[in-house]
Design an enzyme around this catalytic site. Sequence first.
Site, mmCIF file in Angstrom:
data_model
loop_
_atom_site.group_PDB
_atom_site.id
_atom_site.type_symbol
_atom_site.label_atom_id
_atom_site.label_comp_id
_atom_site.label_asym_id
_atom_site.label_seq_id
_atom_site.Cartn_x
_atom_site.Cartn_y
_atom_site.Cartn_z
ATOM 1 N N SER A 101 50.996 18.611 31.336
ATOM 2 C CA SER A 101 50.029 17.993 29.758
ATOM 3 C C SER A 101 50.799 18.360 28.354
ATOM 4 O O SER A 101 51.688 19.175 28.888
ATOM 5 C CB SER A 101 49.007 18.259 30.559
ATOM 6 O OG SER A 101 48.367 20.050 30.644
ATOM 7 N N LYS A 102 50.133 18.002 27.537
ATOM 8 C CA LYS A 102 50.147 18.672 25.840
ATOM 9 C C LYS A 102 49.741 20.315 26.199
ATOM 10 O O LYS A 102 50.853 20.776 25.728
ATOM 11 C CB LYS A 102 49.473 18.110 24.892
ATOM 12 C CG LYS A 102 50.121 16.713 24.321
ATOM 13 C CD LYS A 102 49.930 16.211 23.634
ATOM 14 C CE LYS A 102 49.892 14.701 23.131
ATOM 15 N NZ LYS A 102 49.584 13.968 22.377
ATOM 16 N N ARG A 103 49.062 21.000 27.258
ATOM 17 C CA ARG A 103 48.947 21.907 27.738
ATOM 18 C C ARG A 103 50.140 22.920 27.544
ATOM 19 O O ARG A 103 50.244 24.559 27.463
ATOM 20 C CB ARG A 103 47.637 22.379 27.469
ATOM 21 C CG ARG A 103 46.878 22.139 28.951
ATOM 22 C CD ARG A 103 46.023 22.237 30.005
ATOM 23 N NE ARG A 103 45.246 21.789 30.802
ATOM 24 C CZ ARG A 103 45.590 22.743 32.002
ATOM 25 N NH1 ARG A 103 45.864 24.106 32.016
ATOM 26 N NH2 ARG A 103 45.394 22.324 32.889
ATOM 27 N N HIS A 104 50.551 22.384 28.873
ATOM 28 C CA HIS A 104 51.391 22.907 28.840
ATOM 29 C C HIS A 104 53.181 23.021 28.679
ATOM 30 O O HIS A 104 53.785 23.448 28.308
ATOM 31 C CB HIS A 104 51.836 22.440 30.457
ATOM 32 C CG HIS A 104 50.565 22.489 31.703
ATOM 33 N ND1 HIS A 104 50.318 21.369 32.374
ATOM 34 C CD2 HIS A 104 49.830 24.110 32.092
ATOM 35 C CE1 HIS A 104 48.945 22.619 33.423
ATOM 36 N NE2 HIS A 104 49.531 23.402 32.850
#
Length: 470
Positions: free
Chosen positions: A245-248
């Site tokens: 995801s974007k946080r990754h």
Amino acid sequence: MPVVTRFAPSPTGFLHIGGARTALFNWLFAKHHAEYGDGGTFLLRIEDTDRARSTDEAVEAIYDGLSWLGLDWDGDAISQFERRERHQEVVQELLDKGMAYKCYCSTEELAEMREKARAEGRKRMYDGTWRDRDPSEAPEGVDPAIRLKAPQEGETVIEDLVQGRVEVANEQLDDMVLMRADGTPTYMLAVVVDDHDMGITHVIRGDDHLVNAFRQVQLFKAMDWDLPEFAHIPLIHGPDGAKLSKRHGALGVEAYRDMGYLPEALRNYLMRLSWSHGDEEIISTAQAIEWFGLDAVGRGAARFDFQKLESLNGHYIRQADNDRLTELVMERLKDTLDGKLAEGAADRVKMGMDGLKERAKNLKELSENAQFYAISRPLQPDEKASQILTDEAKQTLSALRADVAGIDEWTEENIQAAAKAYAEAHELKLGKVAQPLRAALTGTTVSPGIFEVMAVLGRDESLARLDDVR
């Protein structure tokens, strides 16, 4: 036989990191066969049939992202939308052969079929209502969808170059829609027609497409076309094993460029996600082209790790040409130091690059560390540097200035010798001299060796910066 691969993104957003890895694998496979086999071609196809979501900006982002990564494609990029007449032509051919049929089901009828199938635990959602019905039963004024008359018995088998042998019972697969009632081709149809017409020999893509491959194989066979080889590569997950995801780090390629990663570092990192060559971690593009093969692609999901990428990027920065790094840094400094760039800033940054790049893991960090070379006087010391510049420190700097001003040849060695002599004469540790020097000359408490910094700044600039803190 020459190899032909393709990257086929949908222009509905940025070129995300997973797509970049897919493009890279296709590019490497084609390049390997171009240089070490019977020939290789890497093609780009923009799958823009979804007109509502496709944008020109997204297409440009794909072009820019691939170009920045150094993934050059052969020939012109192909627009899938512009081939819609060819897709319709194939549908008509399937109808003429009896391998497709017209379906007049309404949206409500299809919804009821799906609900019933789920309630009965069946995977096939469409019950074949119009598969063998007489066309004379067709309702008036209703435009039909066109469905593939898929085999209902036996199995569809794929000998996947990464996943191995995979199969599905045909009774589990619907008669998929080839063309919608409004005459637009579906993704499943367009992909197969385009892959055939483009002469694609190897379809290398994420394993989330494996379920699509079974239906696409049925369509290839319905048209009596040769099947390409399939290679479904594992997806990229975050460090915690969850879907990326974007946080990754599931960002667009342009975000990595903005964060200061070098394209060669990102290529090296991406190629090592699910592919390996022994214990090699640092792999040049030339080596990757020589070594790359699908047999070395693992089946397990790869895990994205920012720390590993940062470390790898730091290696490539240390190895990069100083002229190139200076150009990249100055592009950033022109924005951050708008109106405050000193005359000769680029020359100073270049001269100091060897010391700067040893401490940086990305271009953003490198640019921030280089600011003190490029900024015009007077400097504004940060909080920590201001605390060092006490009245006592300023007196030390004033006395030291007189000693260094008389140096005949302004070199790092001679400056250090003068500072050391001053410290010994005044019974000071060298650090008591070097710390206020760094604070005065860089405005910070962290920099390359301060005597190296003074040599790069030059006599006039160094003395002037010392005068500014009196």
